[in-house]
Design a protein around this motif. Structure first.
Motif, PDB file in Angstrom:
ATOM      1  N   THR A   1       0.837  -1.204   0.000  1.00 24.69           N
ATOM      2  CA  THR A   1       0.000   0.000   0.000  1.00 24.69           C
ATOM      3  C   THR A   1       0.868   1.248   0.000  1.00 24.69           C
ATOM      4  OG1 THR A   1      -1.710  -1.174   1.267  1.00 24.69           O
ATOM      5  CG2 THR A   1      -1.859   1.225   1.197  1.00 24.69           C
ATOM      6  N   VAL A   2       0.475   2.209  -0.812  1.00 23.20           N
ATOM      7  CA  VAL A   2       1.123   3.518  -0.877  1.00 23.20           C
ATOM      8  C   VAL A   2       0.199   4.538  -0.215  1.00 23.20           C
ATOM      9  CG1 VAL A   2       1.913   5.351  -2.432  1.00 23.20           C
ATOM     10  CG2 VAL A   2       2.313   2.951  -3.027  1.00 23.20           C
ATOM     11  N   ARG A   3       0.768   5.402   0.611  1.00 20.28           N
ATOM     12  CA  ARG A   3       0.002   6.528   1.177  1.00 20.28           C
ATOM     13  C   ARG A   3       0.547   7.785   0.524  1.00 20.28           C
ATOM     14  NH1 ARG A   3       1.231   9.537   5.930  1.00 20.28           N
ATOM     15  NH2 ARG A   3      -0.543  10.719   6.752  1.00 20.28           N
ATOM     16  N   GLN A   4      -0.298   8.453  -0.265  1.00 17.98           N
ATOM     17  CA  GLN A   4       0.160   9.562  -1.105  1.00 17.98           C
ATOM     18  C   GLN A   4      -0.720  10.795  -0.882  1.00 17.98           C
ATOM     19  OE1 GLN A   4       2.850   9.718  -3.313  1.00 17.98           O
ATOM     20  NE2 GLN A   4       2.291  11.872  -3.448  1.00 17.98           N
ATOM     21  N   TYR A   5      -0.082  11.939  -0.708  1.00 19.50           N
ATOM     22  CA  TYR A   5      -0.825  13.181  -0.509  1.00 19.50           C
ATOM     23  C   TYR A   5      -1.426  13.681  -1.814  1.00 19.50           C
ATOM     24  CZ  TYR A   5       0.913  13.667   4.250  1.00 19.50           C
ATOM     25  OH  TYR A   5       1.164  13.473   5.583  1.00 19.50           O
ATOM     26  N   ALA A   6      -2.694  14.038  -1.760  1.00 18.19           N
ATOM     27  CA  ALA A   6      -3.363  14.743  -2.848  1.00 18.19           C
ATOM     28  C   ALA A   6      -3.560  16.172  -2.354  1.00 18.19           C
ATOM     29  CB  ALA A   6      -4.700  14.092  -3.193  1.00 18.19           C
ATOM     30  N   ARG A   7      -2.676  17.038  -2.761  1.00 17.04           N
ATOM     31  CA  ARG A   7      -2.675  18.408  -2.236  1.00 17.04           C
ATOM     32  C   ARG A   7      -3.673  19.250  -3.026  1.00 17.04           C
ATOM     33  NH1 ARG A   7       1.372  18.375   1.409  1.00 17.04           N
ATOM     34  NH2 ARG A   7       3.051  16.866   1.093  1.00 17.04           N
TER      35      ARG A   7
ATOM     36  N   LEU B   1      -6.205  13.664   1.525  1.00 19.41           N
ATOM     37  CA  LEU B   1      -6.713  14.962   1.082  1.00 19.41           C
ATOM     38  C   LEU B   1      -6.234  16.017   2.071  1.00 19.41           C
ATOM     39  CD1 LEU B   1     -10.382  14.067   0.040  1.00 19.41           C
ATOM     40  CD2 LEU B   1      -8.351  14.221  -1.403  1.00 19.41           C
ATOM     41  N   ASP B   2      -5.399  16.930   1.586  1.00 22.06           N
ATOM     42  CA  ASP B   2      -4.728  17.851   2.502  1.00 22.06           C
ATOM     43  C   ASP B   2      -4.427  19.157   1.782  1.00 22.06           C
ATOM     44  OD1 ASP B   2      -3.611  18.344   5.074  1.00 22.06           O
ATOM     45  OD2 ASP B   2      -1.606  18.033   4.269  1.00 22.06           O
ATOM     46  N   THR B   3      -4.235  20.196   2.530  1.00 21.74           N
ATOM     47  CA  THR B   3      -3.974  21.586   2.111  1.00 21.74           C
ATOM     48  C   THR B   3      -5.177  22.178   1.384  1.00 21.74           C
ATOM     49  OG1 THR B   3      -2.968  21.237  -0.098  1.00 21.74           O
ATOM     50  CG2 THR B   3      -1.512  21.047   1.856  1.00 21.74           C
ATOM     51  N   SER B   4      -5.214  23.497   1.311  1.00 21.42           N
ATOM     52  CA  SER B   4      -6.303  24.189   0.625  1.00 21.42           C
ATOM     53  C   SER B   4      -5.728  25.276  -0.278  1.00 21.42           C
ATOM     54  CB  SER B   4      -7.269  24.810   1.639  1.00 21.42           C
ATOM     55  OG  SER B   4      -6.596  25.719   2.480  1.00 21.42           O
TER      56      SER B   4
ATOM     57  N   PRO C   1      -0.988  27.220   3.455  1.00 24.49           N
ATOM     58  CA  PRO C   1      -1.809  26.271   2.701  1.00 24.49           C
ATOM     59  C   PRO C   1      -2.366  25.134   3.534  1.00 24.49           C
ATOM     60  CG  PRO C   1       0.512  25.960   2.194  1.00 24.49           C
ATOM     61  CD  PRO C   1       0.416  27.205   3.017  1.00 24.49           C
ATOM     62  N   HIS C   2      -1.851  24.947   4.760  1.00 21.96           N
ATOM     63  CA  HIS C   2      -2.359  23.874   5.616  1.00 21.96           C
ATOM     64  C   HIS C   2      -3.642  24.272   6.348  1.00 21.96           C
ATOM     65  CE1 HIS C   2       1.089  21.256   5.020  1.00 21.96           C
ATOM     66  NE2 HIS C   2       1.865  22.315   5.164  1.00 21.96           N
TER      67      HIS C   2
ATOM     68  N   HIS D   1     -16.571  23.613  -0.506  1.00 16.98           N
ATOM     69  CA  HIS D   1     -15.577  23.675  -1.574  1.00 16.98           C
ATOM     70  C   HIS D   1     -14.672  22.440  -1.537  1.00 16.98           C
ATOM     71  CE1 HIS D   1     -16.053  28.329  -1.526  1.00 16.98           C
ATOM     72  NE2 HIS D   1     -16.908  27.753  -2.369  1.00 16.98           N
ATOM     73  N   LEU D   2     -14.263  22.035  -0.337  1.00 24.25           N
ATOM     74  CA  LEU D   2     -13.458  20.825  -0.208  1.00 24.25           C
ATOM     75  C   LEU D   2     -14.274  19.603  -0.611  1.00 24.25           C
ATOM     76  CD1 LEU D   2     -10.958  19.215   0.662  1.00 24.25           C
ATOM     77  CD2 LEU D   2     -11.793  19.343   3.023  1.00 24.25           C
ATOM     78  N   ALA D   3     -15.526  19.557  -0.209  1.00 24.24           N
ATOM     79  CA  ALA D   3     -16.386  18.432  -0.557  1.00 24.24           C
ATOM     80  C   ALA D   3     -16.548  18.316  -2.077  1.00 24.24           C
ATOM     81  CB  ALA D   3     -17.750  18.583   0.112  1.00 24.24           C
ATOM     82  N   ARG D   4     -16.667  19.431  -2.753  1.00 20.29           N
ATOM     83  CA  ARG D   4     -16.796  19.403  -4.219  1.00 20.29           C
ATOM     84  C   ARG D   4     -15.530  18.853  -4.866  1.00 20.29           C
ATOM     85  NH1 ARG D   4     -17.138  25.085  -6.320  1.00 20.29           N
ATOM     86  NH2 ARG D   4     -14.860  24.896  -6.234  1.00 20.29           N
TER      87      ARG D   4
END
Length: 231
Positions: free
Chosen positions: A16-22, A56-59, A72-73, A81-84
């Motif tokens: 398993t890979v844990r990868q940030y989706a910024r 799912l991280d940063t805005s 950005p954190h 907006h995050l939900a969309r």
């Protein structure tokens, strides 16, 4: 480089890979998405039979309050907006993501902006985002938490144990399928088996599990998202 890294992971027995989706990078303007990175990553993971946890991280700046433009954190001013964004991501990669971790370390600065951390605000984030993801990809899992171990009482940093108690108090239980923890031993070594809210060690996870049991969540698993000891 990508193939080399994934092949090395597979050879090491990792699955398993844990990868940030910024989000800050992926939606630079409202509903303008940059999927190039993930359009390469997802098929590559499939080639090597690797699962992926998406964090799912940063805005993006346009979604943050005016006083958080340098961080950005910080969470968005409007959770819809995050939900969309989460819905768009989940719809595009439906059936290919093992789990989504919603935010990372929301119980410490600077991951919840320049003010005090806000357990209720995090529950609002979990609720809006998990509903959006589940509607787009019902088979995926939602990871809540990812809390940073610390012993502080509140303000800009709150103990992970206390924070979990607070988010459960605000109804978080129904919003996530898995509790994500940071299973660090810090400087204490693997033989330190103390279970104490004032002690930072590997056994601290037991305190989080006890809170889950008090809330009737015995069937819900705990995943260690990070772990290890200080050298």
């Amino acid at each position: 480089d990508l193939d080399y890294v994934l092949e090395t992971m597979r050879s090491a027995g990792l699955g398993t890979v844990r990868q940030y989706a910024r989000w800050a990078d992926l939606e630079p303007a409202p509903e303008t998405y940059r999927w190039d990175f993930w359009d390469r990553i997802i098929p590559a993971l499939k080639r090597y039979d690797l699962h992926v946890i998406v964090v799912l991280d940063t805005s993006p700046a346009w979604a943050r309050p005016p006083w958080e433009q340098s961080n950005p954190h910080a969470p968005p001013a409007d959770m819809t907006h995050l939900a969309r964004f989460a819905a768009a991501f989940a719809q595009r990669y439906a059936g290919q993501v093992l789990a989504y971790q919603i935010w990372d370390e929301p119980n410490v600065a600077p991951h919840w902006g320049s003010g005090a951390v806000d357990p209720k605000g995090y529950v609002d984030m979990l609720r809006a985002t998990s509903e959006a993801i589940r509607a787009a990809d019902p088979a995926t899992l939602i990871i809540g938490g990812g809390l940073a171990p610390n012993t502080e009482p509140g303000g800009r940093n709150m103990s992970d144990v206390r924070y979990l108690h607070e988010i459960y108090r605000h109804g978080a239980g129904a919003t996530f399928d898995i509790l994500g923890v940071k299973a660090y031993g810090f400087w204490s070594g693997p033989d330190d088996r103390r279970v104490n809210a004032d002690v930072l060690n590997f056994s601290r996870t037991i305190l989080l599990r006890r809170e889950m049991l008090r809330r009737g969540e015995a069937a819900k698993p705990v995943w260690a998202l990070e772990g290890g000891w200080n050298a």
